[in-house]
Motif scaffolding. Structure first.
Motif, PDB file in Angstrom:
ATOM      1  N   PHE A  66      23.084  49.002  67.512  1.00 36.75           N
ATOM      2  CA  PHE A  66      21.680  49.322  67.741  1.00 36.75           C
ATOM      3  C   PHE A  66      20.853  48.789  66.589  1.00 36.75           C
ATOM      4  O   PHE A  66      21.116  49.107  65.422  1.00 36.75           O
ATOM      5  N   ARG A  67      19.918  47.925  66.908  1.00 34.38           N
ATOM      6  CA  ARG A  67      19.049  47.248  65.936  1.00 34.38           C
ATOM      7  C   ARG A  67      19.828  46.353  64.977  1.00 34.38           C
ATOM      8  O   ARG A  67      19.317  45.952  63.933  1.00 34.38           O
ATOM      9  N   GLU A 307      17.388  57.677  70.409  1.00 37.64           N
ATOM     10  CA  GLU A 307      18.067  56.765  69.485  1.00 37.64           C
ATOM     11  C   GLU A 307      19.570  57.016  69.491  1.00 37.64           C
ATOM     12  O   GLU A 307      20.370  56.066  69.459  1.00 37.64           O
ATOM     13  N   ASP A 320      22.536  45.391  72.377  1.00 36.80           N
ATOM     14  CA  ASP A 320      21.566  46.030  71.489  1.00 36.80           C
ATOM     15  C   ASP A 320      20.331  46.391  72.307  1.00 36.80           C
ATOM     16  O   ASP A 320      19.484  45.552  72.598  1.00 36.80           O
ATOM     17  N   SER A 322      17.790  47.968  71.526  1.00 38.58           N
ATOM     18  CA  SER A 322      16.508  47.892  70.831  1.00 38.58           C
ATOM     19  C   SER A 322      15.767  46.617  71.200  1.00 38.58           C
ATOM     20  O   SER A 322      14.558  46.517  70.985  1.00 38.58           O
ATOM     21  N   THR A 323      16.468  45.634  71.762  1.00 34.85           N
ATOM     22  CA  THR A 323      15.834  44.375  72.173  1.00 34.85           C
ATOM     23  C   THR A 323      15.323  44.435  73.608  1.00 34.85           C
ATOM     24  O   THR A 323      14.751  43.464  74.104  1.00 34.85           O
TER      25      THR A 323
END
Length: 435
Positions: A66-67, A307, A320, A322-323
């Protein structure tokens, strides 16, 4: 009138910290779980409630899914810190007498000889109560800790696992009955004519054998498996004693169980010997109003909870999130990791934000919300409708939560005659097959 059908119960957990952000876990306990005492208390409560087994999941990485950083994983302790369940199993075995202890070990990373030897040893130490949750792993970051750049392709991992099981079963069978004689008159401890190498040379493994441990009480551990893909179901039907399923709703649950049983029969197995265990996250409280409030909070996660969910999804799928635009419809996503998990997540529909809000309550069975008596009645009704074998509980993480489920929910199931009141046998496998 015939007695009601009984269900098997297990509990899914990790050798990691308790639910440290809740008010029911002390600061000291949040730091001192590493000595195993918290898990000892947990399994003792489970054994008092006569559950079939504790299942300890495992992974071998610190995720940056993640990120692109390890921040979320370590901040929320998602996949690290996590300690080795094989080392915890003998501790749990010494503190209990009847309950099964299932540990996770990957066929992608363990050498067959080492796994066979460890499982045999722990089966001795537990007097026949060890189980093996057979996984093929799903994370490139874990693979990179074992000399690989990326994990093997999804279906190829199951091809390797089939041969892995063939090898370890050969090793467990390399000592024939009667090999141990301990004959003082001749000075013979083991009859060498009853021990032989296996000389396995296959597509993936080359192992001479024999195993250098005595045959264990069960002969081999109880096998658990959780593959939901077509290839995973095939592997489970061929090998597993119990199959873990995350289907939601009676039609999907029934389809999964019927499919696995049909596949098992094609391998010449008795389908009744393959127990299908449905994952459930019961929401239990003293009143229905309180339970419903907890359930609604799960459906409307905070930014922190979002999250955490996306950190888990990133670790399991190598995507990921977050994208991904949180307010755009989820598109077609591909993974070499947990395919069934990704399919269920994207199948929730809507945007990423909406899917994340639904995940906690729809990945596992969302119908069980209420008092212990209400949840027990709902579980029994669904169990009869599906024709299943039992449930794998998830959640918990504090002594209060453990008591709510073992003393409360399982107590109510016992009052309904839906769970065992005693362990019928000494060996884990025999108890699993008792009904």
């Amino acid at each position: 009138m015939s007695a009601p059908r009984r269900m098997h119960l297990g509990w899914f957990m990790n050798f990691t910290r308790p639910a440290w952000t809740t008010p029911w876990v002390s600061d000291a306990e949040a730091r001192e779980w590493t000595d195993g005492e918290y898990h000892v208390d947990w399994i003792r409560a489970m054994e008092r409630a006569k559950l079939d087994f504790m299942m300890l999941e495992d992974s071998s990485m610190v995720s940056d899914g993640f990120r692109g950083t390890m921040d979320a994983d370590l901040k929320h302790s998602l996949y690290a810190p996590k300690h080795d369940p094989l080392a915890l199993a003998p501790v749990l075995a010494r503190e209990t007498r009847n309950i099964g202890i299932v540990v996770t070990a990957s066929t992608s990373f363990y050498p067959p000889f080492l796994l066979a030897r460890s499982m045999s040893t722990i089966d001795h130490l537990s007097r026949g109560r060890i189980g093996w949750n057979i996984v093929t792993s799903s994370e490139d970051r874990a693979a990179q800790n074992f000399g690989l750049d990326t994990l093997y392709e999804h279906d190829a991992r199951y091809d390797r696992a089939d041969e892995f099981v063939e090898v370890v079963e050969g090793l467990w069978g390399s000592w024939k009955p009667g090999a141990l004689v301990a004959d003082r008159a001749t000075g013979t401890y083991v009859d060498a004519s009853r021990v032989a190498p296996i000389h396995h040379e296959g597509r993936f493994y080359k192992v001479r054998g024999p195993l250098n441990t005595l045959p264990s009480p069960q002969g081999r551990p109880v096998y658990l498996q959780a593959g939901g893909s077509p290839r995973g179901r095939e592997f489970a039907a061929r090998h597993a004693d119990a199959v873990i399923c995350a289907a939601q709703g009676v039609p999907a649950m029934r389809e999964f169980r019927d499919d696995v049983r049909t596949r098992a029969k094609a391998y010449g197995r008795d389908p009744d010997d393959v127990k299908v265990m449905f994952i459930t996250l019961p929401v239990v409280a003293a009143s229905r109003r309180e339970a419903q409030q907890l359930f609604e909070e799960m459906q409307n996660p905070s930014e922190t909870a979002v999250e955490i969910s996306l950190g888990h999804m990133g670790a399991l799928t190598e995507i990921d999130f977050s994208t991904v635009d949180p307010d755009a419809p989820l598109g077609d996503l591909q993974t070499n990791g947990h395919r069934t998990t990704l399919e269920k997540f994207t199948g929730l529909g809507g945007t990423l934000r909406e899917a994340t809000g639904r995940w906690a309550t729809r990945y596992t069975n969302p119908a069980f919300v209420g008092t212990p008596d209400e949840v027990a009645a709902a579980m029994a009704e669904e169990f009869d409708e599906v024709g299943g074998d039992g449930y794998l509980i998830t959640g918990g993480g504090s002594r209060r939560a453990i008591a709510e489920l073992t003393d409360g929910l399982v107590g109510s199931l016992s009052d309904l005659g839906r769970v065992r009141r005693t362990y019928e046998h000494d060996l884990f496998r025999d108890n699993l097959l008792a009904f």
